[in-house]
Scaffold this motif. Structure first.
Motif, PDB file in Angstrom:
ATOM      1  N   SER A  68      88.108  17.287-128.710  1.00 32.77           N
ATOM      2  CA  SER A  68      87.880  15.900-129.116  1.00 32.77           C
ATOM      3  C   SER A  68      86.990  15.142-128.141  1.00 32.77           C
ATOM      4  N   SER A  69      87.161  15.370-126.854  1.00 28.47           N
ATOM      5  CA  SER A  69      86.384  14.641-125.863  1.00 28.47           C
ATOM      6  C   SER A  69      84.962  15.186-125.768  1.00 28.47           C
ATOM      7  N   MET A  70      84.056  14.373-125.272  1.00 30.29           N
ATOM      8  CA  MET A  70      82.668  14.804-125.142  1.00 30.29           C
ATOM      9  C   MET A  70      82.538  15.940-124.127  1.00 30.29           C
ATOM     10  N   LYS A  71      83.201  15.804-122.985  1.00 30.86           N
ATOM     11  CA  LYS A  71      83.182  16.881-121.993  1.00 30.86           C
ATOM     12  C   LYS A  71      83.832  18.140-122.570  1.00 30.86           C
ATOM     13  N   GLY A  72      84.905  17.928-123.317  1.00 26.91           N
ATOM     14  CA  GLY A  72      85.590  19.066-123.918  1.00 26.91           C
ATOM     15  C   GLY A  72      84.713  19.820-124.893  1.00 26.91           C
ATOM     16  N   LYS A  73      83.911  19.098-125.676  1.00 29.56           N
ATOM     17  CA  LYS A  73      82.998  19.743-126.622  1.00 29.56           C
ATOM     18  C   LYS A  73      81.962  20.596-125.894  1.00 29.56           C
ATOM     19  N   LEU A  74      81.477  20.094-124.767  1.00 30.68           N
ATOM     20  CA  LEU A  74      80.494  20.858-123.993  1.00 30.68           C
ATOM     21  C   LEU A  74      81.104  22.149-123.462  1.00 30.68           C
ATOM     22  N   ILE A  75      82.326  22.049-122.935  1.00 31.03           N
ATOM     23  CA  ILE A  75      83.011  23.236-122.405  1.00 31.03           C
ATOM     24  C   ILE A  75      83.335  24.207-123.526  1.00 31.03           C
ATOM     25  N   PHE A  76      83.803  23.681-124.644  1.00 32.28           N
ATOM     26  CA  PHE A  76      84.155  24.510-125.795  1.00 32.28           C
ATOM     27  C   PHE A  76      82.940  25.291-126.292  1.00 32.28           C
ATOM     28  N   ALA A  77      81.824  24.601-126.484  1.00 34.37           N
ATOM     29  CA  ALA A  77      80.609  25.245-126.983  1.00 34.37           C
ATOM     30  C   ALA A  77      80.085  26.278-126.000  1.00 34.37           C
ATOM     31  N   ALA A  78      80.118  25.955-124.713  1.00 35.67           N
ATOM     32  CA  ALA A  78      79.660  26.907-123.700  1.00 35.67           C
ATOM     33  C   ALA A  78      80.532  28.162-123.715  1.00 35.67           C
ATOM     34  N   GLY A  79      81.829  27.975-123.892  1.00 35.67           N
ATOM     35  CA  GLY A  79      82.734  29.116-123.967  1.00 35.67           C
ATOM     36  C   GLY A  79      82.436  30.008-125.155  1.00 35.67           C
ATOM     37  N   VAL A  80      82.185  29.400-126.318  1.00 34.68           N
ATOM     38  CA  VAL A  80      81.836  30.183-127.511  1.00 34.68           C
ATOM     39  C   VAL A  80      80.565  30.979-127.267  1.00 34.68           C
ATOM     40  N   THR A 102      78.241  15.654-133.900  1.00 35.10           N
ATOM     41  CA  THR A 102      77.454  15.158-132.777  1.00 35.10           C
ATOM     42  C   THR A 102      76.646  16.310-132.185  1.00 35.10           C
ATOM     43  N   TRP A 103      75.724  15.989-131.307  1.00 34.51           N
ATOM     44  CA  TRP A 103      74.806  16.991-130.752  1.00 34.51           C
ATOM     45  C   TRP A 103      75.476  17.912-129.736  1.00 34.51           C
ATOM     46  N   HIS A 104      76.613  17.515-129.203  1.00 33.46           N
ATOM     47  CA  HIS A 104      77.190  18.200-128.052  1.00 33.46           C
ATOM     48  C   HIS A 104      77.428  19.691-128.275  1.00 33.46           C
ATOM     49  N   VAL A 105      78.065  20.040-129.394  1.00 32.98           N
ATOM     50  CA  VAL A 105      78.404  21.440-129.639  1.00 32.98           C
ATOM     51  C   VAL A 105      77.171  22.282-129.994  1.00 32.98           C
ATOM     52  N   PRO A 106      76.380  21.909-131.005  1.00 33.10           N
ATOM     53  CA  PRO A 106      75.247  22.779-131.365  1.00 33.10           C
ATOM     54  C   PRO A 106      74.222  22.951-130.253  1.00 33.10           C
ATOM     55  N   VAL A 107      73.864  21.867-129.578  1.00 33.49           N
ATOM     56  CA  VAL A 107      72.863  21.968-128.517  1.00 33.49           C
ATOM     57  C   VAL A 107      73.382  22.822-127.366  1.00 33.49           C
ATOM     58  N   THR A 108      74.605  22.562-126.946  1.00 28.78           N
ATOM     59  CA  THR A 108      75.182  23.330-125.836  1.00 28.78           C
ATOM     60  C   THR A 108      75.325  24.794-126.198  1.00 28.78           C
ATOM     61  N   LEU A 109      75.802  25.078-127.402  1.00 26.90           N
ATOM     62  CA  LEU A 109      76.011  26.469-127.804  1.00 26.90           C
ATOM     63  C   LEU A 109      74.704  27.248-127.830  1.00 26.90           C
ATOM     64  N   LEU A 110      73.663  26.658-128.397  1.00 32.31           N
ATOM     65  CA  LEU A 110      72.377  27.353-128.483  1.00 32.31           C
ATOM     66  C   LEU A 110      71.709  27.493-127.116  1.00 32.31           C
ATOM     67  N   VAL A 111      71.752  26.442-126.311  1.00 34.30           N
ATOM     68  CA  VAL A 111      71.114  26.490-124.991  1.00 34.30           C
ATOM     69  C   VAL A 111      71.821  27.488-124.081  1.00 34.30           C
ATOM     70  N   VAL A 112      73.145  27.434-124.044  1.00 36.80           N
ATOM     71  CA  VAL A 112      73.895  28.348-123.181  1.00 36.80           C
ATOM     72  C   VAL A 112      73.708  29.791-123.641  1.00 36.80           C
ATOM     73  N   THR A 113      73.667  30.014-124.938  1.00 36.57           N
ATOM     74  CA  THR A 113      73.425  31.363-125.451  1.00 36.57           C
ATOM     75  C   THR A 113      72.082  31.896-124.961  1.00 36.57           C
ATOM     76  N   CYS A 114      71.043  31.070-125.071  1.00 39.63           N
ATOM     77  CA  CYS A 114      69.715  31.506-124.643  1.00 39.63           C
ATOM     78  C   CYS A 114      69.662  31.757-123.142  1.00 39.63           C
ATOM     79  N   VAL A 115      70.222  30.853-122.363  1.00 41.86           N
ATOM     80  CA  VAL A 115      70.174  30.992-120.903  1.00 41.86           C
ATOM     81  C   VAL A 115      71.005  32.179-120.443  1.00 41.86           C
ATOM     82  N   PHE A 116      72.228  32.293-120.959  1.00 42.73           N
ATOM     83  CA  PHE A 116      73.131  33.365-120.514  1.00 42.73           C
ATOM     84  C   PHE A 116      72.605  34.734-120.935  1.00 42.73           C
TER      85      PHE A 116
END
Length: 370
Positions: free
Chosen positions: A302-314, A248-262
């Motif tokens: 597994s959860s959608m919110k969890g994927k967002l938090i997980f990706a942001a953490g990475v 799903t889009w949650h992990v890749p989009v969040t990981l790339l966006v948070v990386t760029c912003v941070f």
């Protein structure tokens, strides 16, 4: 109706048992999912070979062979009295996927034993000691890579110069000789170069400005020369997985966006010291992690919110390790640290099932009950 009544109503043969409804055949199998992952990795693999030579293919063969051997030995030990269960696991393509992901992370001219040791920890330790496929809490490829990164730092520091630097190159025979017999110290400097992230870290330690470091020939327009094209093809491969609904889009989009912003916060504060967001994205293993590693459904959330938090953490951990840590990249360690946090994140973010006791009691409290 209970299970016995269900069996009678549907005329199930004696000795057979039908579980409770609903009954729905899975649309995809593990083998099909893994096959699509391999297909999505193929363009980046070709780009890697074009820029860094056929050493990657050699490492894939070694890693896959060692991984399949370790997989067979572990399955043989676990199912000694039920050997017919071994074949489905050997043919599910999970080991080749782990091997390719691992090989993409290591030096294409690393000694053969590096891949063997890495796959031992990936398959035996990270996978089977936790119960096998679907039970591992850590990403196997990242466990193997982290172990060899710590154990063989000198071998990991030797990377072939990317195509386009006008340096000497190794033939297929020479690459095979380097992998299986060791390299010739006299020719190392002529055919090898530091990775872009290593060069940036070294330049930072020497007090050089970021703008000075990126003038070296190993850098391209956005990231490392050659690395940015590998990252582009990993992105396209990731889009294939999204289209096929493998991820799903949650992990890749969040990981790339948070990386760029941070990372931009650091870059805006001091552009002579900190890397630009594009350098983070197009150098190293960030794009690989975004679509192929952090999206692992077993070791991730597994959860959608969890994927967002997980990706942001990475993303945040990767930037911090790259800027302030001892290792040039840091993706592997960021993923493994978030793997440790994934069960807690899921516990806090997965909603209670309807009818669950806690859900019922919370509903009563909300209506003015006890």
């Amino acid at each position: 109706m209970n299970d016995q009544a269900n069996n009678q109503a549907t005329k199930i043969p004696a000795g057979k048992k039908l579980s409770s409804a609903p009954h729905q055949r899975a649309k995809v199998s593990v083998q099909k999912v893994m096959a699509w992952v391999l297909i999505a990795l193929l363009p980046a693999t070709v780009a890697h070979v074009v820029y860094f030579g056929v050493g990657l293919l050699v490492q894939i063969v070694i890693a896959t062979s060692a991984g399949m051997l370790f997989e067979f030995l572990c399955l043989r030990k676990r199912y000694a009295t039920n050997t017919h269960r071994i074949k489905p696991f050997l043919s599910d393509l999970s080991v080749p996927v782990t091997a390719v992901l691992f090989a993409l992370c290591i030096s294409p001219i690393a000694p053969w034993y590096v891949a063997v040791v890495g796959m031992f920890f990936a398959i035996v330790v990270a996978k089977h000691l936790y119960g096998g496929l679907g039970h591992n809490i850590f990403n196997p490829a990242m466990v193997g890579f982290a172990v060899i990164l710590i154990s063989f730092p000198q071998s990991m520091a030797l990377w072939l110069s990317p195509w386009g630097m006008d340096q000497a190159s190794l033939s297929v025979t020479e690459i095979l000789s380097w992998v299986f017999r060791g390299h010739d110290g006299a020719t190392v400097d002529a055919v090898t170069a530091a990775t872009p992230l290593s060069a940036l870290q070294t330049g930072q330690q020497q007090g050089l400005a970021y703008s000075e470091v990126v003038t070296q020939k190993i850098f391209g327009d956005f990231g490392g020369l050659g690395w940015e094209w590998v990252a582009n093809w990993l992105f396209i491969g990731g889009l294939v997985l999204l289209y096929k609904k493998i991820i799903t889009w949650h992990v890749p989009v969040t990981l790339l966006v948070v990386t760029c912003v941070f990372s931009y916060l650091f870059y805006a504060y001091d552009s002579d010291t900190f890397m630009s967001p594009m350098q983070h994205v197009f150098s190293g293993g960030l794009m690989l992690a975004a679509f192929f590693i952090a999206t692992d459904p077993t070791s991730g959330c597994s959860s959608m919110k969890g994927k967002l938090i997980f990706a942001a953490g990475v993303a945040i951990l990767t930037v911090l390790i790259r800027q302030f840590g001892s290792f040039p990249d840091g993706v592997a360690f960021a993923v493994l640290l978030m793997n440790m946090a994934a069960p807690l994140i899921d516990q806090l973010t997965i909603p209670q099932a309807y009818g669950h006791k806690d859900s019922y009691e919370n509903k009563k409290k909300g209506q003015g009950g006890e």
